[in-house]
Design an enzyme around this catalytic site. Structure first.
Site, short mmCIF file in Angstrom:
data_model
loop_
_atom_site.label_atom_id
_atom_site.label_comp_id
_atom_site.label_asym_id
_atom_site.label_seq_id
_atom_site.Cartn_x
_atom_site.Cartn_y
_atom_site.Cartn_z
N TYR A 25 8.15 -8.95 -21.86
CA TYR A 25 8.83 -9.20 -23.14
C TYR A 25 9.36 -10.63 -23.12
O TYR A 25 10.53 -10.90 -23.42
CB TYR A 25 9.98 -8.22 -23.38
CG TYR A 25 9.61 -6.76 -23.21
CD1 TYR A 25 8.98 -6.06 -24.24
CD2 TYR A 25 9.89 -6.08 -22.04
CE1 TYR A 25 8.64 -4.72 -24.08
CE2 TYR A 25 9.55 -4.74 -21.88
CZ TYR A 25 8.94 -4.07 -22.91
OH TYR A 25 8.60 -2.75 -22.75
N CYS A 35 20.91 -6.08 -24.24
CA CYS A 35 22.00 -6.37 -25.18
C CYS A 35 22.59 -5.09 -25.75
O CYS A 35 23.39 -5.14 -26.67
CB CYS A 35 21.50 -7.27 -26.32
SG CYS A 35 20.20 -6.54 -27.32
#
Length: 453
Positions: free
Chosen positions: A318, A411
């Site tokens: 990613y 996150c």
């Protein structure tokens, strides 16, 4: 506990015990949970119940005795803007709240009893946000352009002329756009009717060289003369603006940026520095909004690799523009990155070349498909997925491909906890979780988990 005794409009005096992972104050009435927005732990408040469910209630409040951690917000728009939910809490206590949120979320969802260390603070707590995305609309009668953030739980724009968490130049650029749009026949977007020209303004502001890339998101599929003239006026007005781009988004969607962007004036990238590497950021490039806090995260990961491995083979999944791979490359034998967005991969190749990084292999491919075909074993696999976390298939493949360590950058504590539970059930051990404050004055928190196979 189920409610059998409470009614809407009932009033109670309670003390706020803590904040949830969504930033809601939590209090209890006879052990029945009540959520109260915009409160601080240790606030003594009189609440009025507004909604009651089987297992919890919501309430409004008035303060009887404020918490010792409550402060006056430094932004006059804090109560109506919704972007800085915790600005009325002193910063040191914000960090303690976030530490507690991570601790409780990890334990509740994953079942892991891991001691969470203190949150590493952001080096800057004002002017820290170097990417802004303002929706644009227009008043019905006067035709005045509105630009700002949405009020909480609405699509009503708060017209923000001063925002202390972003560089001042951003306020000046936005004000120029407000004042001059009418002169060039540029109309604000009407979301309900899907009419008008300008949907959003996005600014990427560099902490490194103070330059700014302005992106005009328009309700169109191609450029037009008055838009070109408007873009030129912005570019010529500000020496701090390195380029003005247009992004085309004519779809009925809440997604801010469309797939296609075009540079009308100046440069199509703005530069940012992370540690000793210089990156180029374009209109559609994912890059963290807080560069100095990002440096703390990159340094933490690089230092961990340096201290625990000698010339490792590392996989960066990613990868975006391969930020992690490029920053840690000096500590590695080789870094292999994978990213499905082709523009990000092309930009990563440019950034790697400009930084003289030669030991990197950049793959433009869906991470899951790459994992499935890959045969090499990596010493370290870095996972930095979007907020929704990883799929079980991706976690399976990451587990298969590493012979030692997974570094998981997240996150979202909830999806991190879910994915850690899955990995530990496969036999992994979570060595540590370190929180970083990337988003000051909000309930959001970034974490780096070190997972041993």
């Amino acid at each position: 506990m189920y409610n059998t005794f409470m009614k809407v409009n009932d009033e109670h005096v309670v003390k706020i015990e803590k904040l949830t992972n969504l930033g809601l104050g939590l209090a209890k009435v006879d052990n029945f949970v009540v959520f109260v927005e915009n409160t601080c732990p240790e606030d003594l408040v009189r609440i009025k119940l507004t909604k009651i469910n089987k297992s919890y209630a919501n309430a409004t409040f008035e303060i009887i005795e404020p918490s010792p951690h409550r402060v006056e917000p430094f932004c006059p728009m804090q109560k109506v803007c919704g972007a800085c939910q915790l600005q009325f809490v002193d910063y040191e206590f914000q960090l303690k709240i976030k530490q507690q949120i991570v601790q409780e979320t990890i334990k509740t969802i994953s079942g892991l009893d891991i001691e969470i260390p203190q949150v590493i603070p952001s080096p800057d707590t004002i002017n820290y946000r170097h990417k802004i995305q303002y929706p644009i609309s227009q008043t019905k009668n006067s035709g005045r352009i509105l630009a700002g953030y949405y009020k909480p739980k609405s699509h009503e724009i708060v017209n923000i002329k001063y925002c202390p968490i972003q560089p001042q130049i951003c306020d000046e650029i936005i004000q120029f756009i407000r004042d001059k749009a009418f002169d060039f026949g540029i109309q604000g977007f009407n979301e309900k009717k899907h009419t008008g020209d300008l949907r959003h303004v996005v600014i990427r502001s560099s902490a490194y060289n103070k330059k700014n890339l302005v992106v005009l998101v328009v309700n169109a599929t191609k450029t037009f003369d008055r838009l070109k003239d408007f873009a030129k006026s912005i570019y010529e007005e500000f020496e701090e603006v390195c380029g003005v781009c247009v992004n085309y988004n004519s779809k009925k969607t809440n997604v801010i940026l469309g797939a296609k962007s075009e540079c009308l004036y100046g440069e199509e990238f703005v530069e940012e520095q992370i540690l000793d590497k210089i990156f180029k950021i374009g209109p559609n490039t994912f890059f963290q909004i807080n560069p100095k806090s990002s440096e703390n995260i990159f340094r933490y990961v690089r230092d961990y690799i340096c201290a625990n491995f000698e010339n490792p083979l590392v996989l960066d999944a990613y990868a975006g523009i391969s930020s992690f791979g490029i920053v840690i490359s000096d500590a590695c034998q080789k870094v292999v990155t994978v990213e499905e967005n082709s523009e990000s991969c092309e930009l990563a190749k440019i950034v790697a070349k400009n930084n003289n990084v030669k030991n990197i292999e950049i793959n433009n491919m869906d991470a899951g498909k790459f994992f499935a075909k890959e045969k090499r074993q990596f010493d370290v696999v870095i996972l930095d997925p979007p907020r929704k976390g990883c799929t079980e298939q991706s976690l399976d493949e990451a587990y298969r491909l590493t012979n030692d360590t997974i570094v998981y950058v997240s996150c979202n504590p909830a999806t991190l906890a879910r994915d850690l539970k899955y990995l530990t059930q496969k036999g992994c051990r979570v060595e540590s979780i370190q929180p970083f404050d990337m988003f000051c004055h909000t309930y959001h928190i970034e974490n780096v988990a070190i997972i041993k196979k």
